[in-house]
Design a protein around this motif. Structure first.
Motif, PDB file in Angstrom:
ATOM      1  N   HIS A 563     -23.064  24.766  50.810  1.00 14.81           N
ATOM      2  CA  HIS A 563     -21.986  25.263  49.750  1.00 14.81           C
ATOM      3  C   HIS A 563     -22.910  25.600  48.442  1.00 14.81           C
ATOM      4  O   HIS A 563     -22.523  26.664  47.906  1.00 14.81           O
ATOM      5  N   ALA A 564     -23.744  24.763  48.120  1.00 16.77           N
ATOM      6  CA  ALA A 564     -24.864  25.313  46.892  1.00 16.77           C
ATOM      7  C   ALA A 564     -25.338  26.503  46.969  1.00 16.77           C
ATOM      8  O   ALA A 564     -25.707  27.524  46.244  1.00 16.77           O
ATOM      9  N   ALA A 565     -25.805  26.717  48.292  1.00 11.48           N
ATOM     10  CA  ALA A 565     -26.640  27.811  48.845  1.00 11.48           C
ATOM     11  C   ALA A 565     -25.815  29.212  48.712  1.00 11.48           C
ATOM     12  O   ALA A 565     -25.886  29.984  47.681  1.00 11.48           O
ATOM     13  N   LEU A 566     -24.405  29.101  49.266  1.00 15.87           N
ATOM     14  CA  LEU A 566     -23.398  30.171  49.138  1.00 15.87           C
ATOM     15  C   LEU A 566     -22.872  30.499  48.012  1.00 15.87           C
ATOM     16  O   LEU A 566     -22.383  31.643  47.667  1.00 15.87           O
ATOM     17  N   SER A 567     -23.009  29.488  46.848  1.00 18.52           N
ATOM     18  CA  SER A 567     -22.390  29.917  45.642  1.00 18.52           C
ATOM     19  C   SER A 567     -23.291  30.035  44.599  1.00 18.52           C
ATOM     20  O   SER A 567     -22.924  30.178  43.615  1.00 18.52           O
ATOM     21  N   ALA A 568     -24.511  30.053  44.810  1.00 16.90           N
ATOM     22  CA  ALA A 568     -25.369  30.334  43.982  1.00 16.90           C
ATOM     23  C   ALA A 568     -25.223  31.701  43.364  1.00 16.90           C
ATOM     24  O   ALA A 568     -25.099  32.539  43.716  1.00 16.90           O
ATOM     25  N   ASP A 569     -25.510  31.739  41.874  1.00 17.56           N
ATOM     26  CA  ASP A 569     -25.452  32.928  41.171  1.00 17.56           C
ATOM     27  C   ASP A 569     -26.326  33.637  41.035  1.00 17.56           C
ATOM     28  O   ASP A 569     -26.417  34.782  40.419  1.00 17.56           O
ATOM     29  N   ASP A 572     -32.883  31.940  41.689  1.00 12.67           N
ATOM     30  CA  ASP A 572     -33.573  30.627  41.572  1.00 12.67           C
ATOM     31  C   ASP A 572     -32.340  29.531  42.025  1.00 12.67           C
ATOM     32  O   ASP A 572     -33.137  28.409  42.725  1.00 12.67           O
ATOM     33  N   ASP A 573     -31.501  29.778  41.676  1.00 17.66           N
ATOM     34  CA  ASP A 573     -30.244  28.772  42.199  1.00 17.66           C
ATOM     35  C   ASP A 573     -30.387  28.699  43.963  1.00 17.66           C
ATOM     36  O   ASP A 573     -30.226  27.450  44.446  1.00 17.66           O
ATOM     37  N   LEU A 574     -30.418  29.648  44.320  1.00 19.69           N
ATOM     38  CA  LEU A 574     -30.256  29.807  45.788  1.00 19.69           C
ATOM     39  C   LEU A 574     -31.676  29.294  46.614  1.00 19.69           C
ATOM     40  O   LEU A 574     -31.563  28.520  47.484  1.00 19.69           O
ATOM     41  N   GLU A 575     -32.800  29.690  45.861  1.00 19.36           N
ATOM     42  CA  GLU A 575     -34.048  28.796  46.319  1.00 19.36           C
ATOM     43  C   GLU A 575     -33.884  27.560  46.166  1.00 19.36           C
ATOM     44  O   GLU A 575     -34.491  26.709  47.303  1.00 19.36           O
ATOM     45  N   ALA A 576     -33.324  26.895  45.074  1.00 22.28           N
ATOM     46  CA  ALA A 576     -33.427  25.514  44.733  1.00 22.28           C
ATOM     47  C   ALA A 576     -32.515  24.865  45.973  1.00 22.28           C
ATOM     48  O   ALA A 576     -32.801  23.760  46.588  1.00 22.28           O
ATOM     49  N   ALA A 577     -31.348  25.560  46.541  1.00 23.75           N
ATOM     50  CA  ALA A 577     -30.427  24.927  47.219  1.00 23.75           C
ATOM     51  C   ALA A 577     -30.996  25.070  48.850  1.00 23.75           C
ATOM     52  O   ALA A 577     -30.942  24.043  49.426  1.00 23.75           O
ATOM     53  N   THR A 578     -31.743  25.986  49.347  1.00 17.41           N
ATOM     54  CA  THR A 578     -32.055  26.333  50.670  1.00 17.41           C
ATOM     55  C   THR A 578     -33.529  25.248  50.730  1.00 17.41           C
ATOM     56  O   THR A 578     -33.615  24.641  51.711  1.00 17.41           O
TER      57      THR A 578
END
Length: 653
Positions: A563-569, A572-578
């Motif tokens: 969910h954190a990856a799919l909702s990343a804005d 940087d946020d996407l990389e942290a989640a994945t």
């Protein structure tokens, strides 16, 4: 998004499998159970949208400006004459369908790529961007709830009919119905509905506000409602349209079918999109012919004899030892190693639905029994690299210690995730001195003991005396040389392991119904993670027959990180989640990671040319088919080729 096309299994002596064949098989809707379609709803208004743009990117801005002329990895000046003779496009040895969107049947080689255009064209040298193709611009709602596409008025089907918004809706409704393969229902599951606004405008409303949703809509392949229509004007159910040539939207037409092992496509001289920037330098062959051989050995020998123009090699042994002979010596044939982007995750996954795999210590012990370094040295000629991540060779894979953003996601999950995720990223066990397989097996024995499995009475047994028996299922001849040494290591631990090689049809059935202990599997690489995470690792998918969650992962922590990856804005946020997700998946030991090839191995005739720039991420066969070309002959090269061909023919006779 996932790379399109196929992924091949390394390293079954050149034998291959298609990752999409093992892809999503999810429950279908019954929207079109009677094979008919409801009336189109046409609205006069749309939600507030941003300014229409010809190209879109999931994050940041598209690489290419609005006035770009061609992709960097395309050669717009490449000749447009000549033919390409290709062999098996995937593991299929024959085909019986001209409809690539059905669950049943074997589709003709590469027919979806060659005959069906999508709304927009993905760029192969960016993370996730799309450019005009059938749609010439798109409006994405500010809240990401919808995307509105405008159809290029010049867009045409192969029969000359204009492509309209109604045709786009028909394609979407069909592919998400029970008449099409569930692969497509899964792919477009984020789309709630398609609404025709006017003749050339269609809006897709999304179930969730996800940044990749507009690009997923742009991936929609388009075909005509007239495809398969009978003389009386009736349209049969879509799943009964299998042998009629498509009324399609792409650059090629079917020229002839010799039998179920050969097909030839001819470039449509009236293809409307040939000079679009997203198509310039693409599809340069006048004719593309596929010949399907029963095995890779025959296929390779046919290539070496000059029967095919190019071949992609997936066996390190074949590449190192078999690409030799007179046609390599005289310059007619050549070997090429080409760089690639993100790597696939290939490994032997464990079915957690089986009680013996419930304990993560058991699963970790099984990862320690694979002697990758011996395999790479003795079998693969050092051509492979060990896989340590689900996002290998990608900025989305975890390395070293978790950063502040990763920790912010992992800290609330303490107690639900392995404690090791807060330390350095796991490096897979090796057998490079002073390490050894013997030492790894001793550590594996200790882990099994901690999990309640002990050796007695000639076998590894649990507290109830039940022995651990593992069946390793596969359908690829040649994989036994990799699986048997692994099973021998398992037997040293007292595990009764055996391999079962079955035909592809039975394999598919057992895989879809989760009837296996362990099996070799590929998670296709992605340039940028997205909706496939839910299908592969989400808890809901674990109980759906035919889903991509083959290990049976049910983890609230994993769901939270998805969910954190799919909702990343932002990236940087996407990389942290994945990266956080990667740590949890790796330390949960859902599969035994194997290896990957750092690039493409392609044999080809020297009469073929290719662009100087190699894409960042691409499917090897389609790179050759889509962007290579027959070089314009010079007097000298024509003379050399003629002489080489004559010499080859003389030797053959």
């Amino acid at each position: 998004m996932m790379k399109t096309g196929l992924l091949r299994l390394h390293d079954a002596l050149g034998c291959s499998l298609v990752a999409m064949r093992r892809a999503a098989r999810v429950s279908m809707t019954s929207a079109l159970a009677n094979g008919t379609f409801g009336a189109l709803v046409v609205l006069a208004t749309t939600p507030h949208v941003a300014q229409a743009k010809p190209s879109i990117a999931q994050y940041d801005q598209p690489k290419y400006p609005d006035n770009f002329t061609h992709f960097d990895y395309a050669n717009p000046d490449a000749p447009t004459k000549g033919s390409l003779s290709f062999e098996n496009y995937n593991e299929l040895q024959s085909y019986d369908s001209l409809n690539p969107f059905l669950l049943r049947g074997a589709p003709a080689p590469d027919i979806q790529n060659l005959m069906f255009d999508t709304l927009m064209q993905r760029s192969w040298d960016e993370l996730a961007s799309e450019y005009p193709l059938i749609a010439d611009n798109v409006d994405v709602a500010a809240d990401l709830s919808s995307a509105t596409f405008h159809i290029n008025p010049a867009a045409r089907f192969s029969n000359g009919d204009p492509i309209t918004a109604a045709d786009v809706k028909y394609s979407f409704d069909t592919l998400t119905s029970s008449h099409a393969s569930p692969v497509f229902n899964a792919q477009f599951s984020v789309i709630k509905s398609a609404t025709v606004i006017d003749k050339n405008t269609i809006r897709f409303d999304f179930k969730h506000a996800e940044r990749d949703a507009p690009l997923i809509a742009g991936d929609l392949p388009i075909f005509s409602p007239k495809w398969g229509m009978q003389a009386d004007g009736k349209r049969p159910p879509f799943d009964q349209i299998a042998t009629q040539p498509p009324i399609s939207s792409g650059p090629y037409l079917i020229e002839y079918r010799k039998n179920d092992k050969q097909i030839s496509y001819r470039r449509n001289p009236d293809y409307w999109a040939a000079n679009l920037p997203s198509r310039r330098g693409m599809f340069r062959f006048e004719r593309i012919t596929f010949k399907l051989y029963r095995d890779h050995y025959t296929q390779l020998e046919a290539f070496k004899a000059g029967d095919a123009d190019a071949i992609v090699e997936y066996s390190a042994t074949q590449w190192a030892r078999k690409y030799v002979g007179k046609n390599f010596d005289n310059g007619l044939l050549k070997k090429g190693d080409f760089s690639d982007g993100p790597a696939q995750m290939q490994g032997m996954l464990m079915n957690l639905r089986k009680p013996m795999f419930k304990d993560p210590r058991v699963r970790q012990a099984l990862t320690m029994a694979l002697d990758y370094d011996w395999m790479n040295r003795m079998m693969f000629y050092g051509q492979y690299r060990r896989t340590n991540s689900y996002f290998e060779a990608s900025p989305f894979g975890a390395t070293g210690m978790p950063g502040p953003k990763e920790l912010a996601l992992l800290e609330p999950l303490k107690g639900e995730v392995p404690p090791e995720v807060f330390g350095p990223m796991l490096k897979q066990p090796d057998t490079i001195p002073p390490n050894s397989l013997r030492g790894n097996l001793r550590a594996a024995r200790d882990l099994l003991g901690q999990a309640g499995w002990h050796y007695r009475d000639g076998a590894l047994r649990d507290a109830n005396g039940t022995p651990m028996v593992i069946e390793v299922m596969d359908d690829q001849p040649g994989m036994d040389r990799l699986i048997l040494p692994y099973m021998q290591a398992l037997s040293t631990l007292g595990i009764q392991a055996h391999m079962r090689e079955i035909d592809s049809a039975l394999y598919e059935k057992r895989l879809n119904n989760f009837e296996y202990d362990m099996t070799t599997f590929i998670y296709p690489p992605v340039t940028i993670p997205g909706a496939e995470l839910t299908r592969r690792f989400g808890s809901a998918a674990a109980s759906e027959i035919g889903s991509e969650n083959y290990p049976g992962i049910r983890s609230k922590a994993v769901d939270s990180l998805i969910h954190a990856a799919l909702s990343a804005d932002n990236l940087d946020d996407l990389e942290a989640a994945t990266k956080a997700l990667d740590r949890v998946l790796i330390y949960s030991f859902y599969l035994v990671p194997e290896y990957y090839s750092p690039g493409a191995r392609i044999g080809y005739k020297t009469t073929l040319g290719f662009p100087k720039t190699v894409p960042m991420s691409y499917q090897y066969e389609d790179w050759v088919i889509n962007y290579w070309y027959v070089k314009a002959p010079t007097t000298q090269s024509a003379s050399n080729t003629t002489a080489a061909t004559a010499a080859s023919a003389a030797t053959a006779h």
